[in-house]
Design a protein around this motif. Structure first.
Motif, mmCIF file in Angstrom:
data_model
loop_
_atom_site.group_PDB
_atom_site.id
_atom_site.type_symbol
_atom_site.label_atom_id
_atom_site.label_comp_id
_atom_site.label_asym_id
_atom_site.label_seq_id
_atom_site.Cartn_x
_atom_site.Cartn_y
_atom_site.Cartn_z
ATOM 1 N N PRO A 127 0.832 -1.209 0.000
ATOM 2 C CA PRO A 127 0.000 0.000 0.000
ATOM 3 C C PRO A 127 0.864 1.256 0.000
ATOM 4 O O PRO A 127 1.727 1.432 0.868
ATOM 5 N N VAL A 128 0.664 2.113 -0.967
ATOM 6 C CA VAL A 128 1.403 3.371 -1.081
ATOM 7 C C VAL A 128 0.421 4.463 -1.486
ATOM 8 O O VAL A 128 -0.305 4.321 -2.479
ATOM 9 N N SER A 129 0.394 5.544 -0.738
ATOM 10 C CA SER A 129 -0.486 6.664 -1.085
ATOM 11 C C SER A 129 0.172 7.530 -2.150
ATOM 12 O O SER A 129 1.394 7.456 -2.383
ATOM 13 N N GLY A 130 -0.619 8.387 -2.757
ATOM 14 C CA GLY A 130 -0.070 9.298 -3.753
ATOM 15 C C GLY A 130 0.970 10.228 -3.175
ATOM 16 O O GLY A 130 1.999 10.497 -3.810
ATOM 17 N N ALA A 131 0.734 10.727 -1.978
ATOM 18 C CA ALA A 131 1.692 11.637 -1.341
ATOM 19 C C ALA A 131 3.000 10.915 -1.035
ATOM 20 O O ALA A 131 4.096 11.473 -1.233
ATOM 21 N N GLU A 132 2.916 9.679 -0.543
ATOM 22 C CA GLU A 132 4.134 8.906 -0.262
ATOM 23 C C GLU A 132 4.928 8.657 -1.532
ATOM 24 O O GLU A 132 6.167 8.772 -1.555
ATOM 25 N N LEU A 133 4.220 8.311 -2.590
ATOM 26 C CA LEU A 133 4.899 8.055 -3.861
ATOM 27 C C LEU A 133 5.576 9.311 -4.395
ATOM 28 O O LEU A 133 6.738 9.279 -4.820
ATOM 29 N N LEU A 134 4.872 10.426 -4.371
ATOM 30 C CA LEU A 134 5.443 11.672 -4.875
ATOM 31 C C LEU A 134 6.644 12.112 -4.048
ATOM 32 O O LEU A 134 7.627 12.636 -4.598
ATOM 33 N N HIS A 135 6.589 11.906 -2.750
ATOM 34 C CA HIS A 135 7.725 12.287 -1.911
ATOM 35 C C HIS A 135 8.967 11.477 -2.282
ATOM 36 O O HIS A 135 10.067 12.027 -2.449
ATOM 37 N N ALA A 136 8.805 10.165 -2.425
ATOM 38 C CA ALA A 136 9.929 9.323 -2.818
ATOM 39 C C ALA A 136 10.450 9.731 -4.202
ATOM 40 O O ALA A 136 11.666 9.763 -4.434
ATOM 41 N N PHE A 137 9.536 10.062 -5.092
ATOM 42 C CA PHE A 137 9.912 10.489 -6.431
ATOM 43 C C PHE A 137 10.712 11.795 -6.388
ATOM 44 O O PHE A 137 11.750 11.926 -7.040
ATOM 45 N N VAL A 138 10.238 12.755 -5.600
ATOM 46 C CA VAL A 138 10.957 14.029 -5.449
ATOM 47 C C VAL A 138 12.378 13.786 -4.975
ATOM 48 O O VAL A 138 13.344 14.362 -5.503
ATOM 49 N N LEU A 139 12.537 12.938 -3.979
ATOM 50 C CA LEU A 139 13.870 12.673 -3.430
ATOM 51 C C LEU A 139 14.763 11.982 -4.450
ATOM 52 O O LEU A 139 15.959 12.284 -4.560
ATOM 53 N N GLY A 140 14.191 11.051 -5.203
ATOM 54 C CA GLY A 140 14.971 10.363 -6.227
ATOM 55 C C GLY A 140 15.454 11.296 -7.312
ATOM 56 O O GLY A 140 16.616 11.222 -7.752
ATOM 57 N N VAL A 141 14.580 12.184 -7.764
ATOM 58 C CA VAL A 141 14.970 13.173 -8.779
ATOM 59 C C VAL A 141 16.027 14.110 -8.217
ATOM 60 O O VAL A 141 17.001 14.456 -8.907
ATOM 61 N N GLU A 142 15.861 14.518 -6.972
ATOM 62 C CA GLU A 142 16.813 15.441 -6.356
ATOM 63 C C GLU A 142 18.205 14.817 -6.267
ATOM 64 O O GLU A 142 19.214 15.457 -6.597
ATOM 65 N N VAL A 143 18.278 13.576 -5.851
ATOM 66 C CA VAL A 143 19.558 12.876 -5.764
ATOM 67 C C VAL A 143 20.189 12.735 -7.146
ATOM 68 O O VAL A 143 21.385 12.999 -7.343
ATOM 69 N N THR A 144 19.392 12.330 -8.113
ATOM 70 C CA THR A 144 19.884 12.163 -9.488
ATOM 71 C C THR A 144 20.519 13.442 -10.007
ATOM 72 O O THR A 144 21.652 13.445 -10.514
ATOM 73 N N CYS A 145 19.781 14.531 -9.915
ATOM 74 C CA CYS A 145 20.227 15.783 -10.521
ATOM 75 C C CYS A 145 21.394 16.412 -9.767
ATOM 76 O O CYS A 145 22.275 17.031 -10.379
ATOM 77 N N ARG A 146 21.413 16.248 -8.460
ATOM 78 C CA ARG A 146 22.520 16.826 -7.687
ATOM 79 C C ARG A 146 23.833 16.082 -7.956
ATOM 80 O O ARG A 146 24.898 16.698 -8.053
ATOM 81 N N ILE A 147 23.761 14.788 -8.079
ATOM 82 C CA ILE A 147 24.962 14.051 -8.458
ATOM 83 C C ILE A 147 25.391 14.465 -9.862
ATOM 84 O O ILE A 147 26.582 14.637 -10.146
ATOM 85 N N GLY A 148 24.418 14.660 -10.741
ATOM 86 C CA GLY A 148 24.724 15.133 -12.091
ATOM 87 C C GLY A 148 25.402 16.488 -12.090
ATOM 88 O O GLY A 148 26.347 16.733 -12.861
ATOM 89 N N ASN A 149 24.936 17.391 -11.239
ATOM 90 C CA ASN A 149 25.568 18.709 -11.133
ATOM 91 C C ASN A 149 27.054 18.585 -10.792
ATOM 92 O O ASN A 149 27.896 19.334 -11.296
#
Length: 457
Positions: A127-149
């Motif tokens: 069970p995963v809510s929309g808010a939980e999913l979006l939060h994990a997604f935000v963090l994943g994108v943030e990690v990806t792009c910061r390492i890229g920077n």
């Protein structure tokens, strides 16, 4: 005299990044970041629908199907479900196959493709809510792009496909958040991701690029699952003497990973594409479409075409002799030809059929080698056309559609979603899926939404 041993840079960086992921709270994510993440995920599902019936995806799906352990997760646009790692692989490949997914300004990473499929797959196993999913997604994108920077532009310039190499860390972070891993386990997940990080620019224009993106998603998910199972990683996978940053970049800037972490969000630098091709072609296509709308212009009279843009345009898209739709996605010559000839630049215009169209081939041959100017940014381009009747046309685009200065509207994203669904998977109810995705933040169970991304048997 012995050679000094290599030393770590920014010791403790990987652990601090793991702590950030572990301790992050949804309530601390600003509203503009939440909204932008929703748009990114919505756009990603749309591009996956468009790519779901592409031959590259069908071949990948057929290759992996016999080895899928169960049927727990949706493969977007397909009836059959697969295990979570396989679904993550195929959905990442589908999101990116047309090069129609989002792009992070500054690194040209496509962050949604390796990250979103991981959280979507996990959401069908628990069970995963929309808010939980979006939060994990935000963090994943943030990690990806910061390492890229921290490794741009040298990493990509050396030939590493940065979406894949950095995306696997973001995929691991997102999965770790949904799995509720401890700080130590998240650090191990980063280590497990570092052992798999790969992807080459040499694969652009070929199905192998999709393999790299799919592997980043699947590998990130497995990195987190293995960490959950006790598979340890090194303590400094990013900053270690022989860690990711130093091995894959000549002059890494590790401070860029932590600068403004949690307050300045890289998610907001993520751009959405209006055309299914490399981001460097957006201003070129914009300029050509504007020129074609001139009442006195006729593609039949064109003698030769000159395009001038940023150095990256020539480095990545000066490809006159394309033979497939995949190659056409990174060909300025093809993009110019279809835009001037057809007045469109959609998925069908970057297909194998469009590449072999005699009229497109003839106009493509009239495009001269790309000229460059260091002062021209990625979002700008200049077009000059000479015609057989002596006329001459000049057109420029200084801020391409989809760039931060001219972002796509919500209405434009919905139209893009609908068009891609019609193109790649007309059997689903695209309107119902779009509505549920747009309301994702209020959803109590994401799995019910993913069911709408499968055609009815």
């Amino acid at each position: 005299m012995s050679t000094p041993s290599p030393k770590a840079i920014a010791p403790g960086l990987s652990r601090r990044l793991a702590a950030f992921v572990r301790n992050a709270q949804w309530r601390d994510v600003p509203e503009p970041v939440r909204e932008h993440a929703l748009r990114a995920l919505f756009n990603g599902v749309g591009t996956a629908l468009g790519g779901s019936s592409d031959q590259a995806i069908l071949r990948l799906a057929a290759s992996l199907a016999p080895f899928s352990a169960g049927a727990s997760a949706t493969v977007i646009g397909h009836e059959a479900r697969r295990d979570a790692p396989t679904a993550a692989f195929l959905n990442a490949a589908s999101m990116n196959v047309f090069d129609f997914d989002d792009t992070h300004q500054g690194t040209i990473i496509h962050p949604t493709a390796p990250v979103a499929p991981v959280v979507l797959a996990l959401a069908e196993t628990r069970p995963v809510s929309g808010a939980e999913l979006l939060h994990a997604f935000v963090l994943g994108v943030e990690v990806t792009c910061r390492i890229g920077n921290a490794i741009s532009p040298g990493h990509y310039n050396r030939g590493w496909h940065i979406t894949s190499t950095c995306g696997i860390f973001g995929a691991a972070a997102a999965a770790a958040k949904l799995l509720d891993l401890s700080e130590e386990e998240i650090l191990w997940a980063f280590g497990n991701a570092s052992a798999q990080a790969s992807g080459l620019v040499e694969t652009l224009g070929f199905t192998a690029k999709s393999v790299g993106v799919g592997t980043a998603a699947r590998g990130g998910l497995l990195a987190a699952l293995m960490a959950q199972g006790g598979v340890e990683g090194p303590p400094m996978p990013l900053e270690g003497p022989r860690g990711f940053l130093k091995v894959l970049c000549d002059a890494p800037q590790p401070e860029l990973i932590e600068r403004g972490l949690g307050s300045d969000w890289e998610n907001l630098r993520n751009m959405f594409k209006p055309y299914p091709c490399g981001v460097v072609l957006n201003p070129v296509i914009d300029a050509c479409l504007k020129l074609r709308r001139k009442p006195d212009f006729s593609a039949d009279l064109v003698s030769d075409i000159t395009v001038r843009g940023c150095p990256l345009l020539k480095a990545r898209a000066d490809r006159p002799d394309v033979t497939t739709g995949r190659e056409a996605q990174v060909s300025a010559q093809h993009a110019i030809a279809v835009a001037l000839l057809r007045g469109t630049a959609g998925a069908a215009d970057f297909s194998d059929a469009a590449v072999s169209d005699p009229d497109v081939r003839a106009l493509r041959a009239k495009v001269r080698p790309i000229e460059t100017d260091e002062a021209i940014p990625v979002e700008a381009a200049y077009i000059s056309v000479r015609c057989s009747d002596g006329s001459r046309f000049e057109m420029s685009e200084l801020a391409a559609t989809g760039s931060p200065a001219r972002p796509m509207t919500d209405a434009a994203l919905r139209e893009k979603f609908s068009a891609l669904a019609r193109y790649g998977c007309p059997a689903i109810d695209a309107g119902a899926l779009a509505d549920r995705l747009w309301a994702l933040r209020e959803a109590s169970d994401v799995a019910a939404i993913m069911a709408l991304a499968r055609p009815n048997p």
